[in-house]
Design a protein around this motif. Structure first.
Motif, PDB file in Angstrom:
ATOM      1  N   PRO A 424       2.981   9.372   9.092  1.00  0.00           N
ATOM      2  CA  PRO A 424       2.395   9.152   7.771  1.00  0.00           C
ATOM      3  C   PRO A 424       1.179   8.256   7.859  1.00  0.00           C
ATOM      4  CG  PRO A 424       4.774   8.814   7.713  1.00  0.00           C
ATOM      5  CD  PRO A 424       4.394   8.932   9.151  1.00  0.00           C
ATOM      6  N   ALA A 425       0.265   8.458   6.910  1.00  0.00           N
ATOM      7  CA  ALA A 425      -0.969   7.686   6.907  1.00  0.00           C
ATOM      8  C   ALA A 425      -0.695   6.193   6.837  1.00  0.00           C
ATOM      9  CB  ALA A 425      -1.858   8.117   5.738  1.00  0.00           C
ATOM     10  N   GLY A 426       0.331   5.802   6.093  1.00  0.00           N
ATOM     11  CA  GLY A 426       0.652   4.392   5.949  1.00  0.00           C
ATOM     12  C   GLY A 426       1.061   3.751   7.256  1.00  0.00           C
ATOM     13  N   VAL A 427       1.605   4.561   8.172  1.00  0.00           N
ATOM     14  CA  VAL A 427       2.017   4.030   9.473  1.00  0.00           C
ATOM     15  C   VAL A 427       0.812   3.885  10.388  1.00  0.00           C
ATOM     16  CG1 VAL A 427       3.422   4.480  11.510  1.00  0.00           C
ATOM     17  CG2 VAL A 427       4.327   4.988   9.237  1.00  0.00           C
ATOM     18  N   THR A 428      -0.044   4.912  10.432  1.00  0.00           N
ATOM     19  CA  THR A 428      -1.175   4.867  11.343  1.00  0.00           C
ATOM     20  C   THR A 428      -2.251   3.905  10.876  1.00  0.00           C
ATOM     21  OG1 THR A 428      -2.199   6.721  10.183  1.00  0.00           O
ATOM     22  CG2 THR A 428      -0.814   7.226  12.069  1.00  0.00           C
ATOM     23  N   ALA A 429      -2.303   3.652   9.540  1.00  0.00           N
ATOM     24  CA  ALA A 429      -3.390   2.809   9.027  1.00  0.00           C
ATOM     25  C   ALA A 429      -3.375   1.431   9.655  1.00  0.00           C
ATOM     26  CB  ALA A 429      -3.299   2.695   7.499  1.00  0.00           C
ATOM     27  N   GLY A 430      -2.189   0.889   9.897  1.00  0.00           N
ATOM     28  CA  GLY A 430      -2.134  -0.451  10.443  1.00  0.00           C
ATOM     29  C   GLY A 430      -1.853  -0.486  11.915  1.00  0.00           C
ATOM     30  N   GLY A 431      -1.584   0.674  12.504  1.00  0.00           N
ATOM     31  CA  GLY A 431      -1.169   0.647  13.885  1.00  0.00           C
ATOM     32  C   GLY A 431      -2.047   1.378  14.852  1.00  0.00           C
ATOM     33  N   GLY A 432      -3.165   1.906  14.451  1.00  0.00           N
ATOM     34  CA  GLY A 432      -4.006   2.605  15.390  1.00  0.00           C
ATOM     35  C   GLY A 432      -5.107   3.359  14.700  1.00  0.00           C
ATOM     36  N   ALA A 433      -5.875   4.063  15.506  1.00  0.00           N
ATOM     37  CA  ALA A 433      -6.997   4.811  14.966  1.00  0.00           C
ATOM     38  C   ALA A 433      -6.520   6.012  14.182  1.00  0.00           C
ATOM     39  CB  ALA A 433      -7.900   5.258  16.111  1.00  0.00           C
ATOM     40  N   ALA A 434      -7.299   6.388  13.207  1.00  0.00           N
ATOM     41  CA  ALA A 434      -6.993   7.573  12.414  1.00  0.00           C
ATOM     42  C   ALA A 434      -7.989   8.665  12.762  1.00  0.00           C
ATOM     43  CB  ALA A 434      -7.053   7.243  10.921  1.00  0.00           C
ATOM     44  N   LEU A 435      -7.555   9.902  12.619  1.00  0.00           N
ATOM     45  CA  LEU A 435      -8.397  11.043  12.913  1.00  0.00           C
ATOM     46  C   LEU A 435      -9.331  11.281  11.738  1.00  0.00           C
ATOM     47  CD1 LEU A 435      -8.897  13.319  14.947  1.00  0.00           C
ATOM     48  CD2 LEU A 435      -7.268  14.703  13.662  1.00  0.00           C
ATOM     49  N   GLY A 436     -10.622  11.303  11.990  1.00  0.00           N
ATOM     50  CA  GLY A 436     -11.585  11.510  10.918  1.00  0.00           C
ATOM     51  C   GLY A 436     -12.543  12.629  11.243  1.00  0.00           C
ATOM     52  N   GLY A 743       4.837   7.850  -4.046  1.00  0.00           N
ATOM     53  CA  GLY A 743       5.490   9.151  -4.015  1.00  0.00           C
ATOM     54  C   GLY A 743       4.571  10.187  -4.615  1.00  0.00           C
ATOM     55  N   GLY A 744       5.127  11.053  -5.445  1.00  0.00           N
ATOM     56  CA  GLY A 744       4.302  12.030  -6.148  1.00  0.00           C
ATOM     57  C   GLY A 744       3.843  13.151  -5.250  1.00  0.00           C
ATOM     58  N   ALA A 745       2.677  13.738  -5.633  1.00  0.00           N
ATOM     59  CA  ALA A 745       2.198  14.939  -4.968  1.00  0.00           C
ATOM     60  C   ALA A 745       1.674  14.667  -3.564  1.00  0.00           C
ATOM     61  CB  ALA A 745       1.095  15.582  -5.811  1.00  0.00           C
ATOM     62  N   ASP A 746       1.302  13.431  -3.255  1.00  0.00           N
ATOM     63  CA  ASP A 746       0.734  13.098  -1.952  1.00  0.00           C
ATOM     64  C   ASP A 746       1.422  11.851  -1.415  1.00  0.00           C
ATOM     65  OD1 ASP A 746      -0.871  13.284   0.216  1.00  0.00           O
ATOM     66  OD2 ASP A 746      -2.684  12.526  -0.737  1.00  0.00           O
ATOM     67  N   PRO A 747       2.678  11.976  -0.969  1.00  0.00           N
ATOM     68  CA  PRO A 747       3.486  10.794  -0.649  1.00  0.00           C
ATOM     69  C   PRO A 747       2.985  10.020   0.573  1.00  0.00           C
ATOM     70  CG  PRO A 747       4.627  12.799   0.003  1.00  0.00           C
ATOM     71  CD  PRO A 747       3.406  13.231  -0.751  1.00  0.00           C
ATOM     72  N   ARG A 748       3.199   8.697   0.538  1.00  0.00           N
ATOM     73  CA  ARG A 748       2.844   7.810   1.645  1.00  0.00           C
ATOM     74  C   ARG A 748       3.958   6.791   1.839  1.00  0.00           C
ATOM     75  NH1 ARG A 748      -0.699  10.941   1.638  1.00  0.00           N
ATOM     76  NH2 ARG A 748      -2.935  10.674   2.001  1.00  0.00           N
ATOM     77  N   HIS A 749       4.199   6.417   3.080  1.00  0.00           N
ATOM     78  CA  HIS A 749       5.097   5.311   3.368  1.00  0.00           C
ATOM     79  C   HIS A 749       4.308   4.008   3.318  1.00  0.00           C
ATOM     80  CE1 HIS A 749       8.774   7.308   5.378  1.00  0.00           C
ATOM     81  NE2 HIS A 749       9.148   6.639   4.309  1.00  0.00           N
ATOM     82  N   ALA A 750       4.879   3.002   2.695  1.00  0.00           N
ATOM     83  CA  ALA A 750       4.247   1.689   2.668  1.00  0.00           C
ATOM     84  C   ALA A 750       4.338   1.033   4.043  1.00  0.00           C
ATOM     85  CB  ALA A 750       4.923   0.811   1.613  1.00  0.00           C
ATOM     86  N   GLY A 751       3.348   0.211   4.347  1.00  0.00           N
ATOM     87  CA  GLY A 751       3.328  -0.512   5.611  1.00  0.00           C
ATOM     88  C   GLY A 751       3.804  -1.946   5.430  1.00  0.00           C
TER      89      GLY A 751
END
Length: 886
Positions: A424-436, A743-751
């Motif tokens: 999930p984006a919330g996990v990668t946001a604080g732990g490494g590079a994201a694919l852009g 949650g909702g239509a584009d769910p994310r896990h909190a960091g």
């Protein structure tokens, strides 16, 4: 498959000195795109173009067909600008489909009797819905789901129905199910395959999708088919029998079990068709007759397949238009021929993102799966990896945010490990590079609908001097189809502009050259308490002394409301100028519903409520005839109040001690909780007390987007705190604070922001986090998207609000303290002021008259909106079988 001999050399289209005639049969999405391609090549200026259209309206967006039920009108869905047709001299015959083709005389006859001689004929007749040969399929109440007329007929019939069945669990079937659900019907989905969307998703994706669909209240029946339709004496549907012997009582049946190529015209005039249908064409979209072309869903392409997606149809339109331009002498041709298409798909079905691309089912030799699954959030991600590490395909359900980045990388070795790509984006946001987008090669296709590569988008900026996203869209057509590529497209355009040294206009709107965050700082430091003062001093020159727009007014209204105590503004959002800045729901401090009535949501802090207050809610709902529902946010919603009833209802609720739940505003909604240590044998902290404290502290806090929170009393996480903008989970040593989930239509896990906090430490960090978010977020940007966007992500936020790296924490805490001190309940303030109450009327010139269009009908011992269609001509009900060509 029927083979097709190579076509003979094309003869001249028309005698010298005469204007050739091109006849297009069908005016759907592909037909309209074909006309645009002709116009781009100048063909419309050198040939007479005649279009025969079966429907009574020009081409419209079938991809967005279901959005009609969300309020979009047929005009909103239209793809054909009348000015375009007139400018290019295109003759469009609506409601007059072709019924016969005579290849010997090269003529087409329409239903009206009109006969047109053609030099070139293009068939774009599309497809017709397949209706299984179920006994009773022609009963009243049976429909297909293909055209706007179909939807209008369904809407009219559903007004008297309670239950509906959709036959088919594919893409269009789920769209139809969402429409019936939106019309207030109990909805069943019957799918013969063992899972929903069997062609697009694998077994794991099917399970996640089914779980999410069922949580929405829809009944799913897989592995069974329809056996018969049962009708009453009048011929109307009453039930559907299934192949497993079960029976569903229903008032309405929608068949959405696939489509078949509409190729009858070609069959009748002797053109070859495939064994399973489809007019046989070569890679130039030519049939066996050199003067006849076929494009879109009616054609069997050179690879032997019939493509039911719009993107391949657009590609065929491009090829055919190029061929016809070459025949008229411009010599350009259609570029590469059409030999097949990428079947990658990204859709939002029933509010759930679903995407698949490449070898989604892992059929290649040596393919391995990398899977992430979160059944609680309804998220399933699978990437198929080849033996050499190359990305072969994937399935994304519940969270398809990475689709725009992953699909173009198909066939290459991704720059990040596959395991990181599915997190999930919330996990990668604080732990490494994201694919852009910067990781994509120039040959990567950004826009699948129009086959536009990243290199083409970059060239639009560097070679064609495009400086805005709308200009790039016009230049390349990228982002003008389904829209799933717009986020990636925007990033590429901005990156290219920045690399070229051009100034990127990041202004909030056409009125302000500043971002929302910059406007926040201007309002705070200059202590500007009105929109007019801000616009006149910091707006664009052309916008000053004006009224603003629908983008900046609510955004600035929210900024002023969040800073009201600090800048000397009134805290009441409907006083003076502030009233004109608010969104629709804020105008009456209630959520507007689809029939013009409003909902009432009293605050229930932490979900804790006394029996006495429950009784009050019940009595109010009974006395005003309101629909009641317990929500996922641990509150009770009351639906169906007229605008003039809102003060009467709230007067009783306020007298009983209730406050506004701010369900109508971009503010804190709820802080959910489990029962915690007080009752639960697993609880380690008092989660209810903490949830109540947090909700009462942050109630009424205006922000860029809505805020949701939850407190779980132990690691079992029953309150689902990691799906919230800020969530708290108890530990034996204190509290862990998570941020940036939703949650909702584009769910994310909190960091995880901080752990093992005391009560005071927890509240202090939440204060800082919320005020930093309000200070720096963009308009309508959730905390999850904010964390992904800001440089440094979660690590940067931790440095700012935990370590105070910017020296802002005292100021952030002070701003929050001012909010807490000056909070007043908006509804209590309204009821105390007769002038404020005066706005709650349906008609200003007749304040005592209630709105007569707000009506209800009984359902399940409550009420539901009576959605009567506007008066008009009788709507035709289409037959279930495909007949004449569109």
């Amino acid at each position: 498959m029927t083979s097709m001999p190579p076509p003979p050399d094309a003869r001249p289209d028309a005698a010298p000195g005469t204007t050739p005639t091109l006849v297009l049969v069908g005016h759907g999405m592909v037909g309209q795109r074909f006309l645009e391609e002709l116009a781009d090549r100048g063909v419309t200026g050198r040939a007479r173009v005649v279009v025969l259209c079966e429907e009574p309206r020009p081409a419209y967006d079938r991809v967005q067909l279901t959005s009609y039920f969300a309020g979009r009108t047929p005009d909103d869905l239209s793809l054909a600008d009348p000015k375009f047709l007139a400018r290019h001299g295109i003759e469009l015959h609506l409601g007059d489909p072709a019924t016969a083709v005579d290849r010997a005389t090269r003529t087409v006859t329409a239903r009206s009797g009109l006969t047109i001689r053609y030099d070139t004929l293009v068939l774009a007749t599309g497809s017709y819905p397949f209706v299984p040969p179920v006994p009773g399929k022609d009963s009243a109440g049976c429909f297909v789901y293909r055209t706007l007329d179909d939807l209008l007929a369904i809407e009219r019939y559903a007004a008297g129905a309670r239950t509906g069945v959709v036959v088919g669990g594919g893409l269009l079937g789920l769209e139809a199910a969402g429409a019936l659900r939106g019309l207030g019907l109990r909805t069943h989905i019957v799918e013969f395959s063992p899972r929903l969307m069997a062609l697009q998703v694998d077994e794991g994706g099917g399970r996640a999708l089914r779980r999410t669909v069922e949580e929405m209240g829809l009944a799913v029946h897989t592995g069974v088919g329809g056996k018969e339709i049962v009708a009453d004496a009048s011929g109307a549907v009453t039930a559907m029998g299934l192949s497993d012997g079960s029976r569903i009582d229903t008032d309405l049946v929608v068949f959405s079990a696939g489509v078949r190529p509409r190729d009858q015209l070609a069959r009748d005039c002797g053109l070859p068709v495939g064994e399973r249908g489809g007019i046989v064409v070569d890679e130039r979209c030519r049939t066996a007759d050199p003067d006849v072309y076929a494009i879109g869903e009616c054609a069997q392409a050179a690879d032997g397949r019939v493509y039911g997606l719009v993107a391949p149809g657009y590609d065929m339109a491009r090829v055919a238009a190029g061929e016809l331009a070459a025949r008229l002498g411009d010599g350009t041709g259609g570029g590469d021929g059409f030999t097949g298409a990428d079947l990658s798909t990204k859709l939002k079905l029933l509010g759930v993102d679903v995407a698949s691309f490449g070898d989604a089912h892992g059929t290649a030799d040596g393919a391995l799966d990398v899977v992430y699954a979160d059944s609680r959030s309804g998220v399933y991600k699978k990437l198929v990896i080849g033996p050499g590490g190359e990305l072969l395909g994937g399935v994304l359900v519940g969270d398809a945010e990475a689709y725009g980045m992953l699909r173009p990388l198909t066939g290459t070795v991704p720059p990040l490990p596959p395991g990181q790509l599915v997190l999930p984006a919330g996990v990668t946001a604080g732990g490494g590079a994201a694919l852009g987008p910067s990781a994509l090669p120039d040959e990567a296709v950004l826009c699948n609908c129009h086959n536009v590569t990243k290199g083409t988008v970059r060239a639009a900026v560097t070679a064609h001097s495009c400086t805005t996203l709308p200009e790039v869209k016009t230049c390349t057509k990228a982002g003008t189809g389904c829209g799933s590529c717009v986020k990636s497209l925007t990033a590429v355009v901005h990156d290219e502009l920045a690399a070229s040294g051009a100034t990127v206009d990041t202004g909030l709107c056409g009125c302000f050259p500043h971002t929302r965050a910059e406007l926040y700082e201007i309002v705070r430091t200059r202590r500007l308490a009105t929109f007019a003062a801000l616009l006149d001093s910091h707006g664009r020159p052309a916008a000053r002394n004006g009224d603003g727009c629908e983008i900046c007014k609510p955004a600035v209204g929210s900024i002023i409301a969040s800073l009201a105590p600090s800048v000397g503004a009134g805290g009441y959002v409907l006083d003076g100028e502030q009233a004109a800045l608010q969104d629709t729901n804020d105008h009456f401090l209630a959520n507007l519903q689809r029939n013009g009535s409003y909902s009432i949501v009293p605050r229930v802090p932490g979900g804790e409520i006394t029996p006495e207050k429950l009784i009050v809610i019940g009595e109010v709902a009974r006395d005003f005839g309101l629909y009641t529902k317990i929500t996922g946010g641990q509150r009770i919603d009351l639906f169906g109040a007229r605008v003039d009833q809102l003060p009467q209802v709230w007067a009783r609720l306020v007298d009983a001690g209730f406050e506004s739940g701010h369900a109508y505003g971009k503010a804190l909604r709820t802080v959910k909780s489990c029962v915690g240590q007080t009752w639960c044998r697993y609880g380690v902290q008092d989660s209810v007390r903490m949830a109540i404290d947090l909700e009462l502290r942050y109630r009424g806090l205006r922000s860029p987007h809505k805020l949701k929170s939850a407190v779980s009393g132990c690691a079992r996480e029953c309150a689902e705190a990691r799906g919230k903008d800020f969530g708290v989970i108890a530990t034996a040593q204190g509290w862990n604070l998570y941020v940036g989930g939703n949650g909702g239509a584009d769910p994310r896990h909190a960091g995880l922001l901080a752990q093992d906090l005391s009560d005071a430490e927890l509240i202090r960090l939440i204060d800082r986090f919320l005020m930093f978010y309000i200070r720096t977020a963009d308009r309508l940007e959730r905390t999850s998207a904010w964390l992904e966007r800001i440089e440094g992500g979660l690590d940067h936020v931790r440095e700012v609000v935990v370590e105070d790296s910017l020296g802002l924490c005292d100021e952030l805490e002070s701003l929050m303290a001012a909010h807490v001190t000056h909070y007043r309940d908006e509804w209590a303030e309204t009821l105390a002021d007769p002038e404020r109450l005066a706005r709650f009327v349906s008609f200003v010139n007749a304040p005592e008259v209630p709105d007569p269009t707000v009506r209800f009908t009984p359902e399940r011992d409550q009420v539901k909106p009576d959605l009567t269609l506007l008066a008009g001509p009788t709507l035709p009900v289409r037959t279930l079988e495909g007949t004449s060509a569109r």
